[in-house]
Design an enzyme around this catalytic site. Structure first.
Site, PDB file in Angstrom:
ATOM      1  N   ASP A 120      23.120   4.385  44.066  1.00 27.52           N
ATOM      2  CA  ASP A 120      22.626   5.299  42.931  1.00 27.52           C
ATOM      3  C   ASP A 120      23.422   6.489  42.954  1.00 27.52           C
ATOM      4  O   ASP A 120      23.027   7.498  43.733  1.00 27.52           O
ATOM      5  CB  ASP A 120      21.250   5.209  42.793  1.00 27.52           C
ATOM      6  CG  ASP A 120      20.533   6.115  41.589  1.00 27.52           C
ATOM      7  OD1 ASP A 120      21.367   6.252  40.723  1.00 27.52           O
ATOM      8  OD2 ASP A 120      19.451   6.429  41.365  1.00 27.52           O
TER       9      ASP A 120
ATOM     10  N   ASP B  39      14.692   7.006  35.946  1.00 25.51           N
ATOM     11  CA  ASP B  39      14.919   8.115  37.070  1.00 25.51           C
ATOM     12  C   ASP B  39      13.574   9.002  36.812  1.00 25.51           C
ATOM     13  O   ASP B  39      13.379   9.721  35.587  1.00 25.51           O
ATOM     14  CB  ASP B  39      16.111   8.986  36.841  1.00 25.51           C
ATOM     15  CG  ASP B  39      17.278   8.405  37.421  1.00 25.51           C
ATOM     16  OD1 ASP B  39      17.191   7.811  38.674  1.00 25.51           O
ATOM     17  OD2 ASP B  39      18.139   8.252  36.772  1.00 25.51           O
TER      18      ASP B  39
HETATM   19  C1  DX5 Z   1      19.918  11.056  40.516  1.00 25.84           C
HETATM   20  C2  DX5 Z   1      19.587   9.870  39.805  1.00 25.84           C
HETATM   21  C3  DX5 Z   1      20.591   8.956  39.238  1.00 25.84           C
HETATM   22  C4  DX5 Z   1      21.543   9.349  38.373  1.00 25.84           C
HETATM   23  C5  DX5 Z   1      22.495   8.228  37.687  1.00 25.84           C
HETATM   24  O1  DX5 Z   1      18.867  11.742  40.626  1.00 25.84           O
HETATM   25  O2  DX5 Z   1      18.775   8.907  40.916  1.00 25.84           O
HETATM   26  O3  DX5 Z   1      19.956   7.687  39.109  1.00 25.84           O
HETATM   27  O4  DX5 Z   1      20.776  10.010  37.406  1.00 25.84           O
HETATM   28  O5  DX5 Z   1      23.381   9.022  36.915  1.00 25.84           O
HETATM   29  P1  DX5 Z   1      24.784   9.011  36.986  1.00 25.84           P
HETATM   30  O6  DX5 Z   1      25.309   7.680  36.903  1.00 25.84           O
HETATM   31  O7  DX5 Z   1      24.927   9.850  35.821  1.00 25.84           O
HETATM   32  O8  DX5 Z   1      25.144   9.713  38.271  1.00 25.84           O
HETATM   33 ZN    ZN Z   2      17.989   7.047  40.123  1.00 32.41          ZN
END
Ligand code: DX5
Ligand code: ZN
Length: 237
Positions: free
Chosen positions: A193, A47
């Site tokens: 996601d 990310d």
């Molecule tokens: C949100 C990101 C995601 C997120 C995933 O901004 O794009 O990829 O961090 O993390 P979890 O699985 O903790 O929601």
């Molecule tokens: Zn992401």
């Protein structure tokens, strides 16, 4: 295009899980990546947040380059105006580069430009071009872009942080995106996601999406290996 070797490689592994790395123990990243490889995970999700499009700032190309792993590197760019920046992510070894149309003045041009990027891991592979949509962005935004992308990523949380709660209307958006892809006659990959946990991954996988991103539910500081195996098994059910 959809005939790139990398797209085929990814499609052959689907449905699959892409594990978000930012809540891993970054001081032992090599060990964390080894552990993911052992569990059968094939894709690692990075990310990238710039503090402009998204409130948080995270990592950039040097971090992606530092990830020494055979896992496919899935770079989710939550950054403003990526047009000048995508080449650096390819040079750093990203296999999948996903941009946000909401963050671009000219999303079609960015995707078009990405077609000519070289995959630094294997120049013969090409790059999977993705477009990610925030939960509040109409899916129709993607319609004019479909000929220039291989991957659609639906965010089930607002971008910015890991560990948020899955937004239920995402299920409706998955169905709409699947319909849009079917109508286009293309084989665009579809991913989700945000907010994926042990409790909901099977339900999300049942919708037939190709790739599910999960971060904090795997790197929970406790049973990382077991979590990764659980997630992988859940999407293959
Ligand atoms: C949100 C990101 C995601 C997120 C995933 O901004 O794009 O990829 O961090 O993390 P979890 O699985 O903790 O929601
Ligand atoms: Zn992401």
């Amino acid at each position: 295009m959809g005939d790139q070797a990398i797209t085929k490689l990814l499609r052959d592994s689907c449905p699959t899980v892409s594990v978000g790395i930012l809540t891993a123990n970054l001081l032992s990243l090599g060990t964390e990546l080894d552990l993911l490889e052992r569990t059968g995970i094939k894709v690692v999700h990075i990310d990238v947040m710039d503090g402009c499009f998204c409130p948080m700032m995270t990592v950039g190309p040097p971090f992606i380059k530092a990830l020494k792993t055979p896992l496919l590197k899935d770079a989710h760019l939550m950054i403003a105006d990526p047009v000048e920046k995508v080449a650096e992510y390819a040079a750093a070894g990203a296999d999948i580069i996903t941009i946000h149309p909401e963050a671009c003045g000219h999303p079609h041009r960015v995707l078009q430009q990405m077609r000519s990027l070289t995959n630094a891991n294997d120049p013969a592979r090409g790059i999977v071009r993705g477009a990610a949509l925030n939960p509040g962005t109409p899916l129709e935004t993607l319609d004019p872009l479909l000929d220039e992308l291989e991957f659609i990523l639906l965010l089930a949380v607002n971008p910015g942080w890991g560990g948020q709660k899955f937004i239920p209307s995402t299920f409706r958006r998955i169905t709409q995106a699947q319909q849009m892809i079917a109508d286009s006659g293309r084989e665009t990959l579809l991913g989700v996601d945000g907010g994926i946990t042990r409790a909901n991954i099977a339900e999300v996988a049942k919708t037939g999406v190709d790739l599910i991103v999960t971060g904090s539910a795997v790197f929970d500081g406790k049973a990382v290996e077991e979590n990764a195996r659980f997630m992988m098994a859940a999407v293959k059910l």
